[in-house]
Write a protein that holds these residues in place. Structure first.
Motif, mmCIF file in Angstrom:
data_model
loop_
_atom_site.group_PDB
_atom_site.id
_atom_site.type_symbol
_atom_site.label_atom_id
_atom_site.label_comp_id
_atom_site.label_asym_id
_atom_site.label_seq_id
_atom_site.Cartn_x
_atom_site.Cartn_y
_atom_site.Cartn_z
ATOM 1 N N LEU A 1 -17.684 37.600 -42.199
ATOM 2 C CA LEU A 1 -18.142 36.257 -41.834
ATOM 3 C C LEU A 1 -19.666 36.155 -41.886
ATOM 4 O O LEU A 1 -20.206 35.142 -42.327
ATOM 5 C CB LEU A 1 -17.630 35.873 -40.449
ATOM 6 N N ASP A 2 -20.345 37.203 -41.440
ATOM 7 C CA ASP A 2 -21.815 37.208 -41.489
ATOM 8 C C ASP A 2 -22.309 37.131 -42.921
ATOM 9 O O ASP A 2 -23.246 36.395 -43.235
ATOM 10 C CB ASP A 2 -22.385 38.450 -40.813
ATOM 11 N N GLN A 3 -21.688 37.884 -43.809
ATOM 12 C CA GLN A 3 -22.100 37.879 -45.216
ATOM 13 C C GLN A 3 -21.807 36.536 -45.858
ATOM 14 O O GLN A 3 -22.589 36.026 -46.640
ATOM 15 C CB GLN A 3 -21.384 38.992 -45.983
ATOM 16 N N ARG A 4 -20.683 35.954 -45.495
ATOM 17 C CA ARG A 4 -20.312 34.655 -46.055
ATOM 18 C C ARG A 4 -21.323 33.596 -45.636
ATOM 19 O O ARG A 4 -21.740 32.762 -46.427
ATOM 20 C CB ARG A 4 -18.920 34.277 -45.564
ATOM 21 N N THR A 5 -21.743 33.637 -44.387
ATOM 22 C CA THR A 5 -22.721 32.675 -43.886
ATOM 23 C C THR A 5 -24.082 32.881 -44.554
ATOM 24 O O THR A 5 -24.766 31.919 -44.878
ATOM 25 C CB THR A 5 -22.865 32.811 -42.359
ATOM 26 N N ALA A 6 -24.454 34.125 -44.786
ATOM 27 C CA ALA A 6 -25.755 34.425 -45.380
ATOM 28 C C ALA A 6 -25.843 33.954 -46.832
ATOM 29 O O ALA A 6 -26.926 33.652 -47.315
ATOM 30 C CB ALA A 6 -26.034 35.921 -45.301
ATOM 31 N N HIS A 7 -24.705 33.862 -47.513
ATOM 32 C CA HIS A 7 -24.714 33.471 -48.922
ATOM 33 C C HIS A 7 -24.651 31.966 -49.133
ATOM 34 O O HIS A 7 -24.856 31.492 -50.237
ATOM 35 C CB HIS A 7 -23.554 34.136 -49.673
ATOM 36 N N ARG A 8 -24.381 31.200 -48.061
ATOM 37 C CA ARG A 8 -24.341 29.746 -48.197
ATOM 38 C C ARG A 8 -25.758 29.187 -48.140
ATOM 39 O O ARG A 8 -26.600 29.711 -47.413
ATOM 40 C CB ARG A 8 -23.523 29.122 -47.074
ATOM 41 N N GLY B 1 -7.058 37.652 -35.532
ATOM 42 C CA GLY B 1 -6.029 38.349 -36.294
ATOM 43 C C GLY B 1 -6.321 39.817 -36.525
ATOM 44 O O GLY B 1 -5.517 40.525 -37.137
ATOM 45 N N ALA B 2 -7.442 40.309 -36.031
ATOM 46 C CA ALA B 2 -7.803 41.719 -36.222
ATOM 47 C C ALA B 2 -6.800 42.612 -35.502
ATOM 48 O O ALA B 2 -6.376 42.313 -34.388
ATOM 49 C CB ALA B 2 -9.210 41.980 -35.707
ATOM 50 N N VAL B 3 -6.443 43.728 -36.150
ATOM 51 C CA VAL B 3 -5.444 44.627 -35.574
ATOM 52 C C VAL B 3 -6.064 45.747 -34.755
ATOM 53 O O VAL B 3 -5.381 46.358 -33.932
ATOM 54 C CB VAL B 3 -4.528 45.215 -36.665
ATOM 55 N N ASP B 4 -7.330 46.043 -34.981
ATOM 56 C CA ASP B 4 -8.030 47.059 -34.189
ATOM 57 C C ASP B 4 -9.532 46.782 -34.248
ATOM 58 O O ASP B 4 -9.978 45.833 -34.891
ATOM 59 C CB ASP B 4 -7.708 48.484 -34.660
ATOM 60 N N ILE B 5 -10.307 47.601 -33.563
ATOM 61 C CA ILE B 5 -11.755 47.374 -33.473
ATOM 62 C C ILE B 5 -12.420 47.476 -34.842
ATOM 63 O O ILE B 5 -13.361 46.753 -35.143
ATOM 64 C CB ILE B 5 -12.409 48.327 -32.444
ATOM 65 N N TYR B 6 -11.911 48.356 -35.698
ATOM 66 C CA TYR B 6 -12.504 48.527 -37.026
ATOM 67 C C TYR B 6 -12.236 47.304 -37.901
ATOM 68 O O TYR B 6 -13.106 46.868 -38.653
ATOM 69 C CB TYR B 6 -11.972 49.795 -37.687
ATOM 70 N N ASP B 7 -11.039 46.754 -37.787
ATOM 71 C CA ASP B 7 -10.704 45.536 -38.514
ATOM 72 C C ASP B 7 -11.545 44.373 -38.003
ATOM 73 O O ASP B 7 -12.045 43.560 -38.780
ATOM 74 C CB ASP B 7 -9.217 45.237 -38.365
ATOM 75 N N LEU B 8 -11.740 44.303 -36.682
ATOM 76 C CA LEU B 8 -12.569 43.247 -36.097
ATOM 77 C C LEU B 8 -14.000 43.340 -36.613
ATOM 78 O O LEU B 8 -14.592 42.329 -37.009
ATOM 79 C CB LEU B 8 -12.552 43.327 -34.580
ATOM 80 N N GLU B 9 -14.557 44.552 -36.637
ATOM 81 C CA GLU B 9 -15.923 44.727 -37.145
ATOM 82 C C GLU B 9 -16.024 44.357 -38.615
ATOM 83 O O GLU B 9 -16.997 43.729 -39.038
ATOM 84 C CB GLU B 9 -16.379 46.171 -36.930
#
Length: 50
Positions: A35-42, A21-29
């Motif tokens: 997602l990386d931060q969410r995984t690190a906090h679990r 669903g990202a609209v550009d490269i900055y949104d994708l990053e």
């Protein structure tokens, strides 16, 4: 069970759909970092569970 699974198309995972669903490269990053931060906090035992 395998024959039953082959009859239905695979559902894309939440992460794949979210990243698609990202609209550009900055949104994708930004989404990838989120997602990386969410995984690190679990807790570790929940990171690899299905």
């Amino acid at each position: 069970m395998a024959a039953l699974k082959s009859q239905f198309p695979a559902q894309p995972s939440f992460e794949e759909t979210y990243l698609a669903g990202a609209v550009d490269i900055y949104d994708l990053e930004r989404r990838m970092k989120h997602l990386d931060q969410r995984t690190a906090h679990r807790p570790l035992h929940l990171q690899h569970s299905i």
